[in-house]
Design a protein around this motif. Sequence first.
Motif, PDB file in Angstrom:
ATOM      1  N   UNK A 129       9.662 -54.588  22.967  1.00 39.68           N
ATOM      2  CA  UNK A 129       8.660 -55.339  22.207  1.00 39.68           C
ATOM      3  C   UNK A 129       8.075 -54.454  21.102  1.00 39.68           C
ATOM      4  N   UNK A 130       8.087 -54.953  19.888  1.00 37.56           N
ATOM      5  CA  UNK A 130       7.535 -54.183  18.772  1.00 37.56           C
ATOM      6  C   UNK A 130       6.019 -54.042  18.914  1.00 37.56           C
ATOM      7  N   UNK A 131       5.504 -52.864  18.622  1.00 38.21           N
ATOM      8  CA  UNK A 131       4.065 -52.615  18.517  1.00 38.21           C
ATOM      9  C   UNK A 131       3.786 -52.251  17.061  1.00 38.21           C
ATOM     10  N   UNK A 132       2.825 -52.935  16.464  1.00 36.20           N
ATOM     11  CA  UNK A 132       2.542 -52.751  15.049  1.00 36.20           C
ATOM     12  C   UNK A 132       1.037 -52.667  14.837  1.00 36.20           C
ATOM     13  N   UNK A 133       0.617 -52.594  13.569  1.00 26.90           N
ATOM     14  CA  UNK A 133      -0.781 -52.761  13.193  1.00 26.90           C
ATOM     15  C   UNK A 133      -0.874 -53.987  12.308  1.00 26.90           C
ATOM     16  N   UNK A 134      -1.929 -54.786  12.539  1.00 26.15           N
ATOM     17  CA  UNK A 134      -2.032 -56.098  11.902  1.00 26.15           C
ATOM     18  C   UNK A 134      -3.490 -56.397  11.565  1.00 26.15           C
ATOM     19  N   UNK A 135      -3.700 -57.205  10.519  1.00 26.40           N
ATOM     20  CA  UNK A 135      -5.017 -57.751  10.226  1.00 26.40           C
ATOM     21  C   UNK A 135      -5.931 -56.792   9.479  1.00 26.40           C
ATOM     22  N   UNK A 136      -7.237 -57.060   9.606  1.00 28.18           N
ATOM     23  CA  UNK A 136      -8.266 -56.237   8.964  1.00 28.18           C
ATOM     24  C   UNK A 136      -9.592 -56.516   9.653  1.00 28.18           C
ATOM     25  N   UNK A 137     -10.692 -56.068   9.067  1.00 31.12           N
ATOM     26  CA  UNK A 137     -12.003 -56.210   9.707  1.00 31.12           C
ATOM     27  C   UNK A 137     -12.335 -57.656  10.063  1.00 31.12           C
ATOM     28  N   UNK A 138     -11.865 -58.596   9.261  1.00 32.28           N
ATOM     29  CA  UNK A 138     -12.221 -60.005   9.488  1.00 32.28           C
ATOM     30  C   UNK A 138     -11.033 -60.853   9.926  1.00 32.28           C
ATOM     31  N   UNK A 139      -9.891 -60.230  10.194  1.00 30.11           N
ATOM     32  CA  UNK A 139      -8.678 -60.962  10.537  1.00 30.11           C
ATOM     33  C   UNK A 139      -8.057 -60.341  11.788  1.00 30.11           C
ATOM     34  N   UNK A 140      -8.240 -61.012  12.927  1.00 33.81           N
ATOM     35  CA  UNK A 140      -7.727 -60.514  14.201  1.00 33.81           C
ATOM     36  C   UNK A 140      -7.381 -61.718  15.067  1.00 33.81           C
ATOM     37  N   UNK A 141      -6.336 -61.588  15.894  1.00 34.50           N
ATOM     38  CA  UNK A 141      -5.980 -62.679  16.795  1.00 34.50           C
ATOM     39  C   UNK A 141      -5.655 -62.129  18.180  1.00 34.50           C
ATOM     40  N   UNK A 142      -5.189 -62.992  19.086  1.00 27.82           N
ATOM     41  CA  UNK A 142      -4.957 -62.558  20.473  1.00 27.82           C
ATOM     42  C   UNK A 142      -3.816 -61.563  20.591  1.00 27.82           C
ATOM     43  N   UNK A 143      -3.000 -61.426  19.556  1.00 21.15           N
ATOM     44  CA  UNK A 143      -1.960 -60.391  19.572  1.00 21.15           C
ATOM     45  C   UNK A 143      -2.527 -58.990  19.511  1.00 21.15           C
ATOM     46  N   UNK A 144      -3.856 -58.887  19.274  1.00 25.00           N
ATOM     47  CA  UNK A 144      -4.548 -57.588  19.233  1.00 25.00           C
ATOM     48  C   UNK A 144      -5.259 -57.275  20.555  1.00 25.00           C
ATOM     49  N   UNK A 145      -5.078 -58.108  21.574  1.00 23.76           N
ATOM     50  CA  UNK A 145      -5.830 -57.971  22.825  1.00 23.76           C
ATOM     51  C   UNK A 145      -5.015 -57.202  23.869  1.00 23.76           C
ATOM     52  N   UNK A 146      -5.658 -56.200  24.466  1.00 23.31           N
ATOM     53  CA  UNK A 146      -5.015 -55.339  25.456  1.00 23.31           C
ATOM     54  C   UNK A 146      -5.913 -55.209  26.685  1.00 23.31           C
ATOM     55  N   UNK A 147      -5.328 -55.272  27.854  1.00 21.94           N
ATOM     56  CA  UNK A 147      -6.071 -55.090  29.105  1.00 21.94           C
ATOM     57  C   UNK A 147      -6.040 -53.618  29.504  1.00 21.94           C
ATOM     58  N   UNK A 148      -7.201 -53.037  29.726  1.00 23.51           N
ATOM     59  CA  UNK A 148      -7.307 -51.647  30.173  1.00 23.51           C
ATOM     60  C   UNK A 148      -7.152 -51.587  31.685  1.00 23.51           C
ATOM     61  N   UNK A 149      -6.203 -50.793  32.151  1.00 19.18           N
ATOM     62  CA  UNK A 149      -5.961 -50.623  33.586  1.00 19.18           C
ATOM     63  C   UNK A 149      -6.087 -49.140  33.908  1.00 19.18           C
TER      64      UNK A 149
END
Length: 218
Positions: A129-149
């Motif tokens: 699965x590709x990991x990238x950087x996306x969006x900006x200060x006002x542009x974010x979606x659920x693809x930016x969400x990570x669960x801390x374990x």
Amino acid sequence: MALGFFCLAIFLYLSLDPDSGYTSASAADSGKEGVEITYGSAIKLMHEKTKFRLHSHDVPYGSGSGQQSVTGFPGVVDSNSYWIVKPVPGTTEKQGDAVKTGATIRLQHMKTRKWLHSHLHASPISGNLEVSCFGDDTNSDTGDHWKLIIEGSGKTWKQDQRVRLQHIDTSGYLHSHDKKYQRIAGGQQEVCGIREKRADNVWLAAEGVYLPVNESSK
């Protein structure tokens, strides 16, 4: 908010005032009792197995999504390896709150303001699965969400704790290995997502500027 980010950037390059309340920590401190990581802290994430830092720079992938690339960087001193720990929108967590195991977080690349992101595009080297950087200060979606374990019995994230980050949308764990790029990021290693829990999924918070913990969040 913008002023707060500016102050964080200044702290990364100047010596901290010991009376300021901010804590500066490095990998050399990891044998000591860990500093708590809070929302708003700017940290470097070290891949446990290879010791490379999670890194991004304003260079797009030449395949897959074409979004800003994310790699593992071998050096310690590089401003492109700082990430700001943020809550997801719509939650009650605020700057200075401790980050608890099981929390869904976002990591914002400090220099380019984009978010650590993943999706179903194939990663360039391994085809995971590709990991990238996306969006900006006002542009974010659920693809930016990570669960801390947190690995082990810890309940709040500390500098010296082994952790995994699991992507919410794809269930892939943030992963790296010794497969390295030859051209656009020569000597840097691939970072990708992989759905299996493996030894190469483990990361530790290393160098960083840690905001003091709100006592009410403990």
